[in-house]
Design an enzyme around this catalytic site. Structure first.
Site, PDB file in Angstrom:
ATOM      1  N   ASP A   3      39.011  31.126  52.112  1.00 43.97           N
ATOM      2  CA  ASP A   3      39.408  30.310  53.260  1.00 43.97           C
ATOM      3  C   ASP A   3      40.165  31.197  54.238  1.00 43.97           C
ATOM      4  O   ASP A   3      41.133  31.858  53.860  1.00 43.97           O
ATOM      5  CB  ASP A   3      40.290  29.144  52.801  1.00 43.97           C
TER       6      ASP A   3
ATOM      7  N   HIS B 126      45.414  26.871  66.163  1.00 46.63           N
ATOM      8  CA  HIS B 126      45.994  26.301  64.950  1.00 46.63           C
ATOM      9  C   HIS B 126      47.158  27.154  64.454  1.00 46.63           C
ATOM     10  O   HIS B 126      48.239  26.628  64.124  1.00 46.63           O
ATOM     11  CB  HIS B 126      44.929  26.186  63.856  1.00 46.63           C
TER      12      HIS B 126
ATOM     13  N   GLU C 183      41.672  19.199  56.788  1.00 43.18           N
ATOM     14  CA  GLU C 183      41.538  20.365  57.663  1.00 43.18           C
ATOM     15  C   GLU C 183      40.085  20.447  58.109  1.00 43.18           C
ATOM     16  O   GLU C 183      39.175  20.559  57.281  1.00 43.18           O
ATOM     17  CB  GLU C 183      41.970  21.654  56.962  1.00 43.18           C
TER      18      GLU C 183
ATOM     19  N   GLU D 143      37.014  22.197  59.214  1.00 41.36           N
ATOM     20  CA  GLU D 143      36.542  23.573  59.092  1.00 41.36           C
ATOM     21  C   GLU D 143      35.013  23.624  59.095  1.00 41.36           C
ATOM     22  O   GLU D 143      34.333  22.612  58.878  1.00 41.36           O
ATOM     23  CB  GLU D 143      37.075  24.215  57.804  1.00 41.36           C
TER      24      GLU D 143
ATOM     25  N   ASP E 213      38.848  21.026  54.032  1.00 42.84           N
ATOM     26  CA  ASP E 213      39.728  21.648  53.046  1.00 42.84           C
ATOM     27  C   ASP E 213      40.997  20.800  52.945  1.00 42.84           C
ATOM     28  O   ASP E 213      41.977  21.046  53.640  1.00 42.84           O
ATOM     29  CB  ASP E 213      40.040  23.085  53.465  1.00 42.84           C
TER      30      ASP E 213
ATOM     31  N   LYS F 120      46.156  23.277  47.680  1.00 45.53           N
ATOM     32  CA  LYS F 120      44.828  23.422  48.281  1.00 45.53           C
ATOM     33  C   LYS F 120      43.683  23.229  47.297  1.00 45.53           C
ATOM     34  O   LYS F 120      42.607  22.760  47.678  1.00 45.53           O
ATOM     35  CB  LYS F 120      44.699  24.828  48.890  1.00 45.53           C
TER      36      LYS F 120
END
Length: 426
Positions: free
Chosen positions: A136, A143, A209, A211, A243, A263
């Protein structure tokens, strides 16, 4: 070879205007039904083209492909991807030919058509690849600046290395799940700012998140590197990626080694992999990079993609509301630079590996790609259509991400990646 991205191409299949899956797209995925078992397929309109059935009817015959039919009966795309770029392209080329409006081969063969086409609503989509490794990144300057402003010095929001290195970390692959899989709120350690000791329990700051992830299509050996100018040759295609993140767990555990349990409890991936070839018409230049990257990361040309992204939140029993609109073109570090940097120390990459972009935020507040930013660390709660407010995600909330490129009347879509939050385990 014909231009598979030609806006003039039409299929004999009736495809609704605005569909994510016109004949110019033809993304790959893995599906199953009780009758067929597990198959590799291609999305076309509201249908899936069963590539195993296509091969059984001999439609791939004569292409000189090193593909046995069983490669299309796998639970992931890995074995197909490992056949190499010439095979991916030849299969996509042949599928495009079979689906064109003026080609009767499949269209006028009623038995074959019934066997090769199945409606998307009648299939169960599986995780498209089986990644051995997952990385990641942290490549959106908007951001990174927002997070640095909230948690550190607004005048020095970016850490000194951020404009020199595509920052990333290695994650866990066992918890990467396909769209539609529920996500259970994680338990973990968290420590309130005014508390003397940490506590253990359900995360109170669960976040998404936004992505985009790319799938590796060509691996390397231990010790080999990937020149940045050749990095895209190692990419098979792209997916949407959520994520999920537990911010309160993360803020307590991440020093000094970075993300861990905050995570790895779950990441959601969309079921269709859109090939890099299908995305060629949507290339754009990335943001200017200042200072100039070191030579091994210097790259000329257009290596970002004009990919529109949106996030919606649906509360339990409520209406779906769009809470973010962003674009993949904002990424400061491109996919090619990410991959070249990842391999620059000789770390081997493997077919099917996933590389996620990191949260994709734009410059406007409504383009921020996480709840943390949208509500600015809880100081500006989001108000939903039913009047309820959100600082972070609540149990029962469903987060859905969608993405598409559009130009010259052609829309290349990614479908969606969706997940619903379940209560923490007792």
């Amino acid at each position: 070879m014909a231009n598979l991205n030609d806006p003039a191409l039409r299929s004999w299949i009736d495809i609704a205007p605005g569909s994510d899956f016109p004949i110019q797209n033809l993304p790959f995925g893995v599906f199953e039904t009780d009758e067929r078992g597990t198959r590799v397929g291609v999305a076309i309109g509201d249908y899936v083209l069963d590539l195993y059935a296509v091969s059984q009817f001999g439609f791939f015959r004569g292409l000189d492909l090193p593909t046995e039919p069983k490669v299309f009966r796998r639970r992931s795309l890995n074995r197909f991807i490992a056949l190499g770029r010439p095979v991916w392209r030849a299969v996509r080329q042949r599928v495009s030919e079979l689906l064109r409006h003026d080609n009767p081969e499949l269209r006028d063969n009623e038995e074959a058509m019934r066997s090769c086409l199945v409606r998307q609503r009648e299939v169960r989509m599986l995780r498209p690849v089986k990644p051995q490794n997952y990385t990641d990144f942290y490549s959106s300057i908007e951001h990174a600046t927002n997070v640095g402003t909230m948690f550190r010095d607004p005048a020095n929001a970016l850490l000194p290395n951020w404009k020199w290195i595509p920052i990333g970390y290695h994650g866990r692959t066992s918890s990467i799940v396909v769209s539609g899989t529920d996500i259970r709120r994680p338990n973990g350690q968290r420590k309130a700012p005014d508390a003397a000791v940490p506590t253990f329990g359900p995360s109170q700051q669960l976040d998404f998140e936004l992505e985009v992830a790319f799938v590796v299509g060509q691996g390397t050996a231990l010790g080999d590197t990937v020149p940045v100018a050749q990095a895209e040759e190692h990419i098979f295609g792209l997916t949407l990626f959520n994520d999920w993140s537990a911010r309160d767990l993360q803020s307590w555990e991440y020093v000094p080694l970075g993300p861990f349990l905050a995570k790895n409890f779950g990441s959601s991936i969309s079921p269709w992999v859109v090939t890099l070839d299908a995305l060629e018409p949507f290339r754009v230049a990335g943001p200017a990079q200042d200072p100039e990257p070191l030579p091994y990361l210097q790259l000329a040309g257009q290596h970002n993609l004009d990919l529109n992204l949106e996030v919606t939140l649906t509360p339990p029993g409520g209406a779906e509301a769009t809470i973010c609109r962003s674009n993949f073109k904002y990424m400061y570090w491109s996919m090619a630079q990410q991959l070249a940097h990842h391999a620059s120390n000789g770390c081997p990459i493997e077919v099917g590996d996933l590389y996620a972009s990191g949260t994709i935020s734009g410059q406007r507040p409504d383009s921020y790609g996480s709840m943390l930013e949208l509500n600015w660390r809880g100081t500006k709660p989001l108000t939903l259509p039913d009047g309820s407010q959100r600082k972070f995600l609540q149990d029962g909330d469903t987060v859905t991400m969608r993405g598409y490129c559009e130009k010259n009347g052609v829309r290349i879509g990614f479908g969606e990646v969706r997940g619903t939050v379940l209560p923490a385990a007792q």
